[in-house]
Design a protein around this motif. Structure first.
Motif, PDB file in Angstrom:
ATOM      1  N   VAL A 376       0.864  -1.174   0.000  1.00  9.67           N
ATOM      2  CA  VAL A 376       0.000   0.000   0.000  1.00  9.67           C
ATOM      3  C   VAL A 376       0.907   1.233   0.000  1.00  9.67           C
ATOM      4  CG1 VAL A 376      -2.102   0.978   1.042  1.00  9.67           C
ATOM      5  CG2 VAL A 376      -1.586  -1.411   1.369  1.00  9.67           C
ATOM      6  N   ASP A 377       0.537   2.260   0.686  1.00  6.97           N
ATOM      7  CA  ASP A 377       1.348   3.479   0.715  1.00  6.97           C
ATOM      8  C   ASP A 377       2.595   3.290   1.572  1.00  6.97           C
ATOM      9  OD1 ASP A 377      -0.733   4.400  -0.720  1.00  6.97           O
ATOM     10  OD2 ASP A 377      -1.379   5.941   0.682  1.00  6.97           O
ATOM     11  N   ALA A 378       3.699   3.830   1.083  1.00  9.10           N
ATOM     12  CA  ALA A 378       4.933   3.888   1.858  1.00  9.10           C
ATOM     13  C   ALA A 378       5.291   5.355   2.028  1.00  9.10           C
ATOM     14  CB  ALA A 378       6.054   3.140   1.154  1.00  9.10           C
ATOM     15  N   ASP A 379       5.258   5.822   3.263  1.00  6.19           N
ATOM     16  CA  ASP A 379       5.496   7.239   3.548  1.00  6.19           C
ATOM     17  C   ASP A 379       6.847   7.422   4.224  1.00  6.19           C
ATOM     18  OD1 ASP A 379       3.067   7.832   2.497  1.00  6.19           O
ATOM     19  OD2 ASP A 379       2.033   8.128   4.404  1.00  6.19           O
ATOM     20  N   PHE A 380       7.717   8.157   3.564  1.00  8.56           N
ATOM     21  CA  PHE A 380       9.013   8.536   4.129  1.00  8.56           C
ATOM     22  C   PHE A 380       9.149  10.062   4.062  1.00  8.56           C
ATOM     23  CE2 PHE A 380       9.652   4.129   3.019  1.00  8.56           C
ATOM     24  CZ  PHE A 380      10.556   3.638   3.942  1.00  8.56           C
ATOM     25  N   GLU A 381       8.051  10.761   4.183  1.00  5.22           N
ATOM     26  CA  GLU A 381       8.077  12.217   4.045  1.00  5.22           C
ATOM     27  C   GLU A 381       8.901  12.847   5.159  1.00  5.22           C
ATOM     28  OE1 GLU A 381       4.223  13.397   1.514  1.00  5.22           O
ATOM     29  OE2 GLU A 381       3.847  13.186   3.656  1.00  5.22           O
ATOM     30  N   GLU A 382       9.809  13.709   4.760  1.00  5.93           N
ATOM     31  CA  GLU A 382      10.715  14.427   5.667  1.00  5.93           C
ATOM     32  C   GLU A 382      11.598  13.485   6.483  1.00  5.93           C
ATOM     33  OE1 GLU A 382       9.053  17.745   7.835  1.00  5.93           O
ATOM     34  OE2 GLU A 382       7.367  17.866   6.450  1.00  5.93           O
ATOM     35  N   ALA A 383      11.739  12.267   6.019  1.00  2.41           N
ATOM     36  CA  ALA A 383      12.700  11.366   6.659  1.00  2.41           C
ATOM     37  C   ALA A 383      14.111  11.819   6.311  1.00  2.41           C
ATOM     38  CB  ALA A 383      12.470   9.937   6.209  1.00  2.41           C
ATOM     39  N   SER A 384      15.043  11.531   7.200  1.00  3.25           N
ATOM     40  CA  SER A 384      16.432  11.931   6.950  1.00  3.25           C
ATOM     41  C   SER A 384      17.330  10.702   6.977  1.00  3.25           C
ATOM     42  CB  SER A 384      16.899  12.952   7.997  1.00  3.25           C
ATOM     43  OG  SER A 384      16.823  12.426   9.302  1.00  3.25           O
ATOM     44  N   PHE A 385      18.115  10.538   5.901  1.00  2.00           N
ATOM     45  CA  PHE A 385      19.056   9.429   5.764  1.00  2.00           C
ATOM     46  C   PHE A 385      20.467  10.020   5.734  1.00  2.00           C
ATOM     47  CE2 PHE A 385      15.074   8.158   3.815  1.00  2.00           C
ATOM     48  CZ  PHE A 385      14.870   6.870   4.291  1.00  2.00           C
ATOM     49  N   VAL A 386      21.179   9.886   6.842  1.00  5.50           N
ATOM     50  CA  VAL A 386      22.524  10.453   6.933  1.00  5.50           C
ATOM     51  C   VAL A 386      23.542   9.551   6.248  1.00  5.50           C
ATOM     52  CG1 VAL A 386      24.329  11.242   8.517  1.00  5.50           C
ATOM     53  CG2 VAL A 386      21.916  11.634   9.067  1.00  5.50           C
ATOM     54  N   GLY A 387      23.372   8.265   6.394  1.00  5.70           N
ATOM     55  CA  GLY A 387      24.270   7.324   5.742  1.00  5.70           C
ATOM     56  C   GLY A 387      23.719   6.904   4.388  1.00  5.70           C
ATOM     57  N   ASN A 388      24.283   5.854   3.846  1.00  5.82           N
ATOM     58  CA  ASN A 388      23.779   5.330   2.588  1.00  5.82           C
ATOM     59  C   ASN A 388      22.447   4.624   2.810  1.00  5.82           C
ATOM     60  OD1 ASN A 388      26.205   6.162   1.382  1.00  5.82           O
ATOM     61  ND2 ASN A 388      27.193   4.192   1.812  1.00  5.82           N
ATOM     62  N   VAL A 389      21.563   4.715   1.819  1.00  2.33           N
ATOM     63  CA  VAL A 389      20.283   4.018   1.904  1.00  2.33           C
ATOM     64  C   VAL A 389      20.079   3.247   0.611  1.00  2.33           C
ATOM     65  CG1 VAL A 389      19.032   6.081   1.097  1.00  2.33           C
ATOM     66  CG2 VAL A 389      17.794   4.240   2.235  1.00  2.33           C
ATOM     67  N   ARG A 390      19.658   2.016   0.750  1.00  2.00           N
ATOM     68  CA  ARG A 390      19.503   1.142  -0.410  1.00  2.00           C
ATOM     69  C   ARG A 390      18.092   0.554  -0.438  1.00  2.00           C
ATOM     70  NH1 ARG A 390      24.880   0.800   1.013  1.00  2.00           N
ATOM     71  NH2 ARG A 390      26.368   0.823  -0.728  1.00  2.00           N
ATOM     72  N   PHE A 391      17.413   0.799  -1.558  1.00  2.00           N
ATOM     73  CA  PHE A 391      16.097   0.213  -1.820  1.00  2.00           C
ATOM     74  C   PHE A 391      16.163  -0.662  -3.077  1.00  2.00           C
ATOM     75  CE2 PHE A 391      14.909   3.840   0.801  1.00  2.00           C
ATOM     76  CZ  PHE A 391      13.819   3.390   1.523  1.00  2.00           C
ATOM     77  N   ALA A 392      17.325  -1.207  -3.382  1.00  2.00           N
ATOM     78  CA  ALA A 392      17.497  -1.952  -4.626  1.00  2.00           C
ATOM     79  C   ALA A 392      16.473  -3.079  -4.742  1.00  2.00           C
ATOM     80  CB  ALA A 392      18.908  -2.528  -4.698  1.00  2.00           C
ATOM     81  N   LYS A 393      15.807  -3.139  -5.894  1.00  2.00           N
ATOM     82  CA  LYS A 393      14.829  -4.177  -6.218  1.00  2.00           C
ATOM     83  C   LYS A 393      13.631  -4.195  -5.272  1.00  2.00           C
ATOM     84  CE  LYS A 393      18.203  -7.228  -8.437  1.00  2.00           C
ATOM     85  NZ  LYS A 393      18.776  -8.591  -8.508  1.00  2.00           N
ATOM     86  N   ALA A 394      13.419  -3.109  -4.566  1.00  2.00           N
ATOM     87  CA  ALA A 394      12.216  -3.011  -3.732  1.00  2.00           C
ATOM     88  C   ALA A 394      11.002  -2.783  -4.616  1.00  2.00           C
ATOM     89  CB  ALA A 394      12.361  -1.875  -2.722  1.00  2.00           C
ATOM     90  N   SER A 395       9.833  -3.075  -4.072  1.00  2.00           N
ATOM     91  CA  SER A 395       8.591  -2.905  -4.814  1.00  2.00           C
ATOM     92  C   SER A 395       7.646  -2.024  -4.005  1.00  2.00           C
ATOM     93  CB  SER A 395       7.951  -4.270  -5.078  1.00  2.00           C
ATOM     94  OG  SER A 395       6.711  -4.137  -5.735  1.00  2.00           O
ATOM     95  N   PHE A 396       7.227  -0.913  -4.639  1.00  2.00           N
ATOM     96  CA  PHE A 396       6.342   0.038  -3.973  1.00  2.00           C
ATOM     97  C   PHE A 396       4.985   0.079  -4.672  1.00  2.00           C
ATOM     98  CE2 PHE A 396      10.512   1.637  -2.806  1.00  2.00           C
ATOM     99  CZ  PHE A 396      10.359   2.107  -1.522  1.00  2.00           C
ATOM    100  N   ALA A 397       3.953   0.344  -3.900  1.00  2.00           N
ATOM    101  CA  ALA A 397       2.684   0.769  -4.486  1.00  2.00           C
ATOM    102  C   ALA A 397       2.812   2.281  -4.650  1.00  2.00           C
ATOM    103  CB  ALA A 397       1.511   0.367  -3.611  1.00  2.00           C
TER     104      ALA A 397
END
Length: 573
Positions: A376-397
């Motif tokens: 369903v919805d994935a909300d990362f609004e105003e999230a902060s990623f200081v290090g590396n972030v990996r969403f490789a091959k992830a699946s979003f609605a």
């Protein structure tokens, strides 16, 4: 008894006379037989009544003995001698084992004893503990070796060594009370055929209790209330099962906490709980709603392959160490609003069937969501990623990263966005990779900022693509990207080189007021519909060799075209 015998004799006599009433001699014999039967019946009834009276008397005596044992055992718990208190615990255990109806009552007494205030020797004293205060040391306001008694005498305060020795003895008593509970809450190796020592359907109320090295591995409870309890040393609940609610709100785990493969059938509450050492919930099953709101994990928080069938609430939780949620499954909403991940965070292969909300969450180290599934919805609004972030091959609605900040490398390679993807106002300080990503619906990056290398090579934009007012400070690459719908780059600024080699624009392409400070490459790019470059500026030249336009090359681009032989000199080769 007499009326019963008379009635029985009369009934039998009448029946016999009815059967054979012709001969007077036979009648007399039949009457004798009836009277004999009546007398026998009366004897049987008398025996029954006597037996009932005897059973009642023996039952009353047993009940009195039980009450006496129970009262005496409880009185022993109030003794100032540790040995006597030990004896009281064993006596209560015997009462409960021999009388199943009294087991919950005995458990309640043991829990009440463990809830009395106690400071674990060797542990730092808390500034404040809830409940009734019973200090083990003199008050600092009376720094005297002796105080006046109520009768005018003077009594010596116990020395610190005596207090510590008393605390150690009391700890041993409490460990015995814990062992009585834990021994009888485990069904054994075959839960379908529990051991005789197992006490079923037990409720534990250890609110605010001070517990030491508690071992409830494989225990089966109905309910458990551990709110505000303190667990000194380690606490083990691996394989434990709670048939009803389990509460650990504001509990304090000083040592390691193990809940691996534990089963929570109803509500589980860990709100504001604190874990000073590693906390393991791997493969735990939460059937009802579970709350870890404002919980604090100082070291490893392990939730690998844990299953959450109800709501999972981690709002404002703090993960100071490694947060491991690889392969975790969330059947309902998963809430991590304003959660803080100070260490590494791993959600690889996690599945979110409900809403996944990480609004304003903070990731201080690397975060991994490789292969994660968001239904369903994935909300990362105003999230902060200081290090590396990996969403490789992830699946979003539907994915929302509006206003999110990425200080390290942001990897979205081969990610599928089945619904709208929103990165409006997102800030990518490090490099951003979307190579091979698929946007099935609209993709919105309006007003986003890419300070590092932005790679969108071989990306498929099946819906509209919005990059209006986006700032690309570093290189921007859209090589072989496909724009099936309209694409907006109005007022975007490319401070570095911008590459659109072999890109395909099937809908309208809008580059009005766009500024290209570096080299702009559109080699073999296809514009199947209108291409608009009104007011666009090209300071580093354009390479359009092999590009195809629906109409002629826009006038704004003609004057900036670099001849093919000059490509290498201008860095466009």
């Amino acid at each position: 008894m007499v009326p019963v015998a008379v009635i029985a004799a009369s009934a039998v006599t009448a029946l016999l006379l009815f059967v054979d009433g012709g001969d007077p001699k036979n009648q007399i014999e039949l009457i004798k037989t009836g009277l004999t039967v009546g007398a026998g019946t009366g004897g049987v009834v008398a025996l029954v009544l006597t037996g009932r009276r005897q059973w009642s008397t023996e039952h009353d005596a047993t009940q009195r003995r039980l009450n006496e044992l129970y009262v005496k055992a409880v009185e022993q718990l109030g003794s100032d001698k540790a040995a006597v208190r030990h004896g009281g615990l064993y006596a209560l255990e015997r009462v409960a084992q021999d009388n199943p109806d009294q087991r919950q009552t005995v458990v309640n007494v043991l829990c009440a004893y463990l809830r009395t205030p106690f400071h674990v020797p060797g542990e730092p004293r808390p500034r404040r503990r809830p409940g009734i205060r019973r200090p083990l040391a003199p008050s600092p306001l009376h720094d005297r070796r002796a105080v006046s008694s109520a009768h005018g005498g003077c009594r010596e305060l116990p020395a610190a060594a005596e207090l510590e020795d008393g605390a150690l003895q009391e700890q041993e008593v409490r460990l015995t009370a814990q062992r009585v509970l834990t021994t009888h809450l485990k069904p054994g190796d075959d839960p379908d055929h529990p051991a005789d020592m197992f006490w079923a359907d037990i409720d534990l109320d250890l609110t605010g209790a001070a517990l030491v090295d508690l071992d409830l591995n494989d225990a089966q409870l109905r309910t458990g209330n551990f709110n505000r309890a303190s667990f000194a040393k380690d606490a083990w609940f691996n394989g434990a099962s709670f048939a009803e609610d389990a509460w650990f709100n504001e509990a304090s785990f000083v040592g390691k906490a193990g809940f691996e493969k534990a089963n929570f059938a109803k509500i589980a509450g860990f709100n504001e709980a604190s874990f000073a050492e590693d906390a393991w919930f791997n493969e735990a099953s939460f059937v009802g709603n579970v709350g870890f709101e404002k919980a604090n994990f100082a070291k490893i928080a392990g939730f690998d392959r844990a299953s959450f069938a109800g709501y999972a609430m981690f709002d404002e939780a703090t993960f100071a160490g490694y947060a491991r949620l690889g392969g975790a499954s969330f059947a309902e909403n998963a809430l991590f609003n304003s959660a803080t991940f100070a260490g590494y965070a791993r959600f690889d292969e996690a599945s979110f069937a409900g809403y996944a909300v990480f609004d304003q969450a903070h990731f201080a180290e690397d975060a991994r969501f490789n292969g994660a599934w968001f239904a369903v919805d994935a909300d990362f609004e105003e999230a902060s990623f200081v290090g590396n972030v990996r969403f490789a091959k992830a699946s979003f609605a539907e994915a929302r990263f509006n206003g999110a900040s990425f200080a390290g490398y942001a990897q979205f390679d081969q990610v599928t966005f089945a619904e709208e993807a929103r990165f409006n106002g997102a800030n990518f300080t490090g490099s951003a990779g979307f190579d091979g990503a698929k946007f099935i619906r609209d993709a919105r990056f309006n007003e986003a900022n890419f300070a590092g290398y932005a790679r969108f090579d071989r990306v498929t934009f099946a819906g509209k693509a919005g990059f209006s007012e986006v700032r690309f400070t570093g290189y921007a690459s859209f090589n072989k990207a496909t724009f099936a719908g309209n694409a907006w780059f109005d007022e975007a600024s490319f401070a570095g080189d911008a590459w659109f080699d072999e890109a395909s624009f099937d809908g309208d392409a809008w580059f009005n007021e766009t500024s290209f400070a570096g080299a702009a490459r559109f080699k073999e790019t296809t514009f199947a519909d209108d291409a608009w470059f009104d007011g666009a500026t090209f300071n580093g030249g354009i390479n359009m060799s092999g590009a195809q336009f629906k109409r002629e090359v826009p006038d704004q681009m003609q004057s900036h075209v670099v001849p093919p032989e000059d490509d290498d000199e201008n860095g466009l080769g």
